[in-house]
Design a protein around this motif. Structure first.
Motif, PDB file in Angstrom:
ATOM      1  N   ALA B 226       0.834  -1.198   0.000  1.00 26.80           N
ATOM      2  CA  ALA B 226       0.000   0.000   0.000  1.00 26.80           C
ATOM      3  C   ALA B 226       0.871   1.251   0.000  1.00 26.80           C
ATOM      4  O   ALA B 226       2.013   1.230   0.459  1.00 26.80           O
ATOM      5  N   LEU B 227       0.306   2.335  -0.515  1.00 29.53           N
ATOM      6  CA  LEU B 227       0.988   3.624  -0.534  1.00 29.53           C
ATOM      7  C   LEU B 227       0.263   4.624   0.353  1.00 29.53           C
ATOM      8  O   LEU B 227      -0.968   4.684   0.343  1.00 29.53           O
ATOM      9  N   THR B 228       1.045   5.387   1.113  1.00 31.48           N
ATOM     10  CA  THR B 228       0.479   6.543   1.795  1.00 31.48           C
ATOM     11  C   THR B 228       1.277   7.748   1.321  1.00 31.48           C
ATOM     12  O   THR B 228       2.508   7.765   1.424  1.00 31.48           O
ATOM     13  N   LEU B 229       0.594   8.717   0.749  1.00 31.63           N
ATOM     14  CA  LEU B 229       1.290   9.870   0.183  1.00 31.63           C
ATOM     15  C   LEU B 229       0.913  11.124   0.965  1.00 31.63           C
ATOM     16  O   LEU B 229      -0.263  11.400   1.196  1.00 31.63           O
ATOM     17  N   LEU B 230       1.938  11.866   1.397  1.00 31.77           N
ATOM     18  CA  LEU B 230       1.721  13.082   2.181  1.00 31.77           C
ATOM     19  C   LEU B 230       2.132  14.276   1.329  1.00 31.77           C
ATOM     20  O   LEU B 230       3.306  14.399   0.978  1.00 31.77           O
ATOM     21  N   ALA B 231       1.171  15.112   0.971  1.00 28.72           N
ATOM     22  CA  ALA B 231       1.447  16.274   0.116  1.00 28.72           C
ATOM     23  C   ALA B 231       2.393  15.894  -1.009  1.00 28.72           C
ATOM     24  O   ALA B 231       3.466  16.477  -1.153  1.00 28.72           O
ATOM     25  N   PRO B 232       2.030  14.878  -1.810  1.00 27.88           N
ATOM     26  CA  PRO B 232       3.011  14.292  -2.721  1.00 27.88           C
ATOM     27  C   PRO B 232       3.258  15.106  -3.986  1.00 27.88           C
ATOM     28  O   PRO B 232       2.348  15.763  -4.503  1.00 27.88           O
ATOM     29  N   ALA B 233       4.500  15.025  -4.471  1.00 22.57           N
ATOM     30  CA  ALA B 233       4.785  15.399  -5.850  1.00 22.57           C
ATOM     31  C   ALA B 233       4.312  14.229  -6.717  1.00 22.57           C
ATOM     32  O   ALA B 233       4.063  13.133  -6.215  1.00 22.57           O
ATOM     33  N   GLY B 234       4.162  14.458  -7.992  1.00 24.79           N
ATOM     34  CA  GLY B 234       3.771  13.372  -8.891  1.00 24.79           C
ATOM     35  C   GLY B 234       2.272  13.209  -9.032  1.00 24.79           C
ATOM     36  O   GLY B 234       1.800  12.324  -9.739  1.00 24.79           O
ATOM     37  N   ILE B 235       1.500  14.054  -8.353  1.00 25.08           N
ATOM     38  CA  ILE B 235       0.041  14.067  -8.506  1.00 25.08           C
ATOM     39  C   ILE B 235      -0.329  15.481  -8.947  1.00 25.08           C
ATOM     40  O   ILE B 235      -0.092  16.444  -8.202  1.00 25.08           O
ATOM     41  N   ALA B 312      -1.110   5.857  -8.684  1.00 22.73           N
ATOM     42  CA  ALA B 312      -1.816   5.939  -7.392  1.00 22.73           C
ATOM     43  C   ALA B 312      -3.141   5.203  -7.460  1.00 22.73           C
ATOM     44  O   ALA B 312      -3.583   4.587  -6.481  1.00 22.73           O
ATOM     45  N   GLN B 313      -3.769   5.259  -8.631  1.00 18.21           N
ATOM     46  CA  GLN B 313      -5.076   4.606  -8.791  1.00 18.21           C
ATOM     47  C   GLN B 313      -4.948   3.089  -8.917  1.00 18.21           C
ATOM     48  O   GLN B 313      -5.940   2.372  -8.762  1.00 18.21           O
ATOM     49  N   SER B 314      -3.735   2.605  -9.195  1.00 15.67           N
ATOM     50  CA  SER B 314      -3.568   1.176  -9.506  1.00 15.67           C
ATOM     51  C   SER B 314      -3.343   0.307  -8.269  1.00 15.67           C
ATOM     52  O   SER B 314      -3.275  -0.907  -8.386  1.00 15.67           O
ATOM     53  N   LEU B 315      -3.149   0.925  -7.102  1.00 14.96           N
ATOM     54  CA  LEU B 315      -2.969   0.105  -5.893  1.00 14.96           C
ATOM     55  C   LEU B 315      -3.557   0.854  -4.700  1.00 14.96           C
ATOM     56  O   LEU B 315      -3.925   2.022  -4.832  1.00 14.96           O
ATOM     57  N   PRO B 316      -3.699   0.171  -3.543  1.00 17.47           N
ATOM     58  CA  PRO B 316      -4.327   0.851  -2.404  1.00 17.47           C
ATOM     59  C   PRO B 316      -3.518   2.086  -2.003  1.00 17.47           C
ATOM     60  O   PRO B 316      -2.366   1.960  -1.595  1.00 17.47           O
ATOM     61  N   CYS B 333      -4.923  17.505  -6.405  1.00 17.59           N
ATOM     62  CA  CYS B 333      -5.659  16.246  -6.410  1.00 17.59           C
ATOM     63  C   CYS B 333      -7.121  16.430  -6.845  1.00 17.59           C
ATOM     64  O   CYS B 333      -7.932  15.522  -6.738  1.00 17.59           O
ATOM     65  N   ALA B 334      -7.429  17.616  -7.384  1.00 16.60           N
ATOM     66  CA  ALA B 334      -8.807  17.913  -7.772  1.00 16.60           C
ATOM     67  C   ALA B 334      -9.337  16.929  -8.825  1.00 16.60           C
ATOM     68  O   ALA B 334     -10.501  16.525  -8.778  1.00 16.60           O
ATOM     69  N   GLN B 335      -8.474  16.547  -9.747  1.00 13.83           N
ATOM     70  CA  GLN B 335      -8.922  15.678 -10.852  1.00 13.83           C
ATOM     71  C   GLN B 335      -8.788  14.194 -10.522  1.00 13.83           C
ATOM     72  O   GLN B 335      -9.100  13.347 -11.354  1.00 13.83           O
ATOM     73  N   LEU B 336      -8.264  13.909  -9.315  1.00 17.24           N
ATOM     74  CA  LEU B 336      -7.953  12.515  -8.986  1.00 17.24           C
ATOM     75  C   LEU B 336      -9.209  11.777  -8.531  1.00 17.24           C
ATOM     76  O   LEU B 336      -9.875  12.201  -7.595  1.00 17.24           O
ATOM     77  N   SER B 337      -9.518  10.653  -9.206  1.00 17.63           N
ATOM     78  CA  SER B 337     -10.682   9.884  -8.774  1.00 17.63           C
ATOM     79  C   SER B 337     -10.240   8.492  -8.332  1.00 17.63           C
ATOM     80  O   SER B 337      -9.183   8.005  -8.742  1.00 17.63           O
ATOM     81  N   GLY B 338     -11.011   7.889  -7.481  1.00 21.86           N
ATOM     82  CA  GLY B 338     -10.735   6.518  -7.067  1.00 21.86           C
ATOM     83  C   GLY B 338      -9.627   6.398  -6.043  1.00 21.86           C
ATOM     84  O   GLY B 338      -9.136   5.308  -5.776  1.00 21.86           O
ATOM     85  N   VAL B 339      -9.197   7.525  -5.472  1.00 16.71           N
ATOM     86  CA  VAL B 339      -8.163   7.475  -4.437  1.00 16.71           C
ATOM     87  C   VAL B 339      -8.691   8.230  -3.213  1.00 16.71           C
ATOM     88  O   VAL B 339      -9.314   9.283  -3.347  1.00 16.71           O
ATOM     89  N   ASP B 340      -8.439   7.668  -2.036  1.00 15.80           N
ATOM     90  CA  ASP B 340      -8.918   8.267  -0.792  1.00 15.80           C
ATOM     91  C   ASP B 340      -8.022   9.454  -0.415  1.00 15.80           C
ATOM     92  O   ASP B 340      -6.862   9.276  -0.047  1.00 15.80           O
ATOM     93  N   VAL B 341      -8.558  10.656  -0.544  1.00 12.89           N
ATOM     94  CA  VAL B 341      -7.790  11.860  -0.198  1.00 12.89           C
ATOM     95  C   VAL B 341      -8.398  12.504   1.036  1.00 12.89           C
ATOM     96  O   VAL B 341      -9.604  12.753   1.082  1.00 12.89           O
TER      97      VAL B 341
END
Lengths: 333, 364
Positions: B226-235, B312-316, B333-341
């Motif tokens: 699983a990934l936990t991202l904190l204020a991540p770059a790459g999104i 990010a969408q491909s794994l928990p 992360c406005a356009q990000l769907s399917g990820v718990d933000v």
């Protein structure tokens, strides 16, 4: 977590890393190779205090033993520097500097100015200062104010292992002659020192402790005495800001004045004799530039105007103590 | 097994608790006599030479120059020459285990020890809590280091194994301009997982460390749970490029302070010590160049170089983002769907400013 090494080891590491980085860096001084070809521990001992231990093995003849003639090898270092080398000369005790004043004051310090900017003099003179070792009048002085007085010289006085390494690397990379003063009472002090080389720029004071009531400026070994006083005073409700200038030439007066503008009170601690000392110099400059911020007189805590005594009891009285510093701070209420 | 004689750290004086091995005077394989001077030891009070406790061959030097060891710790082994290397290794292990058992009450906290592994010729420093299952590797941000997890590791360690490396050119790891990109750092993390035989791990990444975590997941999906991202770059693509480039180039207290306050919603969190530590780091030879190069890989034309939202969408994946983030805006992360933000009332440092929330999610 951190890597702890001594002040002495950090000097050795700075020399080794700069010699490895730049082949124009050479080391010279009395007995700094320390008897090459001896057996085991006796081989290349690295001088009386072992600062340069192991360097001859790594760098061969770039580490040179010199005759006991300070005037000759300091002059040679100045000449070598003017010709493109970066010599680091070890002049055992600053007390012996008298015999080579001309080489330092009139030659090394002046080359840049007298040769119309065509010559640079990237030399370092490493030397030991200070009391506490019961070494009497000719091996215990803090003569850095004399060198601070001379334009063209830079004067560095590290107070801990981290600063010793970073300031010595800066001194070696600097293109002006630098007098690098190592206090004898700090040699075994341990501190957190990164292995990766780093340079600490000159003219950047270190605020060792923050506080809003009184500013204490302390130099070299005195930083530790000032910190001791500050810890004791904190229990009495007096918060001291302790500033270590790290270099007396150039001097980061800006940081000192900024602090005094906040606290309104200044104590300067200097192990030198008081007349024309760093204490006198810093007091005068702050008084001239920040008089309006001062709530009382600037206090100077220095050695008395006499040579360092040999007697243990008298030497302890001679050197500024934490208690004397604390008294000076309390007097500013 | 032949005869084994232990060479141990001496106790010189009542106050001596530990000593430093300065230099061995004899070498491995040398024949030595009882009473012969064999190794120089330094304490905070004194430097002296240790005499050999017996005669034989110094078959193994256990503690090398510069190592600091407690009194009575094994520093070397003398034998009659008829002992195999395997037997020596077994003996050392047995001695270490005995010492560890004896010192169980004052065993140092593993979270205070900087360990090292080698990767592509660089020394990579890391913290490892050692015990526990379900390993979690914590990846710091641009210009950060393993100590950025100071509010997280101790909370998590009782429940799972936690590790935190310093990326190359960060913290205490070797400075290297050749390995100065998020992709290189991802390869380092992948190598760390292999070398430490961690199996599948969870990753938590802060800022650039989030981007690195996403790259590890993209390059080696089998290694990441699983990934936990904190204020991540790459999104998303927004980035405060002025901060990144400014930090890479800053070399004075005042410059660094002006930058550091952008990291926190509460500006009072920036202490003089924090700025002093940043300055110490920035002074290390080569760090400035490495960070300038790294900054160049993170953004171009004021936009982030790579958007890995699909990874990010491909794994928990769980993302925490501060609403007051001044470095990577939460709008990324406005356009990000399917990820718990989860948006938090903090700046760019959720693991510091909202440590409890982050720790709770990570199992603390």
């Amino acid at each position: 977590m951190a890597r702890m090494i001594t002040f002495k080891q950090s000097i050795n590491e700075a020399l080794a890393q700069e010699m490895a980085r730049d082949e124009t860096v050479i080391a010279m001084g009395e007995d700094i190779v320390g008897g090459m070809g001896g057996d085991g521990e006796m081989d290349a001992w690295g001088g009386v205090f072992g600062f340069t231990k192991g360097l001859h093995g790594q760098f061969g003849d770039r580490v040179m033993d010199t005759p006991i003639t300070e005037s000759a090898f300091i002059g040679a270092a100045a000449g070598a520097a003017a010709c493109g080398m970066r010599p680091v000369a070890e002049l055992m005790f600053i007390d012996f500097m008298g015999v080579c004043f001309d080489q330092i004051f009139n030659q090394a310090a002046k080359f840049k100015y007298m040769f119309g900017g065509k010559a640079e003099t990237p030399m370092v003179v490493r030397t030991m200062i200070g009391g506490g070792l019961r070494a009497a009048s000719q091996h215990s002085q803090c003569l850095y104010p004399i060198f601070t007085h001379i334009p063209g010289l830079k004067v560095v006085i590290p107070s801990n292992p981290y600063d010793a390494k970073g300031l010595l690397i800066q001194a070696i990379r600097d293109n002006d002659p630098v007098i690098f003063c190592e206090h004898k009472s700090l040699h075994q002090l341990e501190g957190d020192v990164p292995e990766t080389p780093y340079a600490i720029p000159f003219n950047e004071a270190n605020v060792v402790r923050e506080g809003g009531d009184v500013t204490i400026v302390a130099i070299g070994f005195m930083v530790h005495r000032a910190m001791e006083a500050a810890t004791a005073l904190a229990k009495e409700g007096i918060q001291c800001e302790v500033i270590d200038p790290r270099t007396t030439s150039p001097l980061d007066l800006e940081t000192i004045i900024e602090s005094v503008e906040n606290t309104g009170r200044l104590v300067v601690v200097d192990e030198s004799n008081p007349r024309c000392s760093m204490a006198a110099d810093i007091s005068a400059q702050v008084t001239e530039q920040a008089f309006g911020s001062l709530k009382g007189p600037v206090r100077m805590v220095t050695a008395p105007h006499c040579p360092p005594p040999f007697s243990d009891v008298l030497e302890d009285l001679y050197m500024p103590s934490a208690e004397k510093i604390a008294e000076a701070v309390r007097s500013l209420k | 097994m032949g005869e084994l004689i232990k060479v141990t750290m001496p106790k010189w004086g009542l106050s001596m608790k530990e000593g430093t091995v300065s230099d061995w005077i004899v070498e491995e394989g040398d024949e030595i006599e009882k009473g012969q001077e064999i190794v120089e030891i330094e304490t905070d009070k004194i430097a002296n030479v240790l005499e050999s406790p017996g005669s034989g061959i110094l078959q193994k030097i256990v503690a090398h120059s510069g190592e600091v060891l407690p009194v009575a710790a094994l520093i070397g082994v003398i034998t009659d020459g008829a002992v195999s290397d395997d037997e020596i290794s077994a003996f050392i292990e047995q001695e270490n285990a005995a010492a560890a058992a004896a010192a169980v009450d004052e065993a140092p906290d593993p979270l205070t020890i900087s360990k090292v592994f080698e990767w592509e010729g660089l020394n990579i420093r890391y913290i490892d809590s050692e015990d526990g299952e379900d390993p979690l590797i914590c990846l710091h941000g641009f210009g950060g280091d393993k100590n950025n997890w100071q509010f997280n590791l101790a909370a998590l360690a009782p429940n799972r194994r936690v590790l935190a490396p310093d990326f190359p050119s960060h913290g205490d790891s070797t400075v290297s301009t050749e390995h100065s990109s998020p992709l290189a750092y991802a390869k380092m993390v992948s190598a760390m997982i292999d070398q430490l035989e961690l199996g599948q791990v969870d990753l938590v990444g802060h800022s650039m460390g989030g981007l690195v975590a996403l790259l590890v997941a993209r390059e080696s999906p089998a290694k990441v749970g699983a990934l936990t991202l904190l204020a991540p770059a790459g999104i998303g693509t927004e980035i405060n490029a002025g901060y990144v480039d400014g930090f890479a180039r800053a070399n004075s207290r005042n410059e660094l302070k002006a930058l550091a306050v952008q990291l926190f919603a509460d500006k009072e969190m920036v202490t003089r010590q924090m700025v002093a530590d940043l300055l110490k780091y920035k002074r290390l030879d080569g760090v400035g160049e490495a960070l300038v190069q790294l900054a160049g890989t993170l953004h171009s034309g004021g936009k982030q170089s790579e958007d890995l939202s699909s990874v990010a969408q491909s794994l928990p994946t769980k993302i925490f983002w501060g609403k007051a983030d001044e470095i990577l805006a939460v709008s990324n992360c406005a356009q990000l769907s399917g990820v718990d933000v989860e948006q938090l009332e903090c700046g760019h440092q959720p693991h510091i400013e909202a440590a409890d929330v982050v720790n709770k999610h990570l199992g603390g």
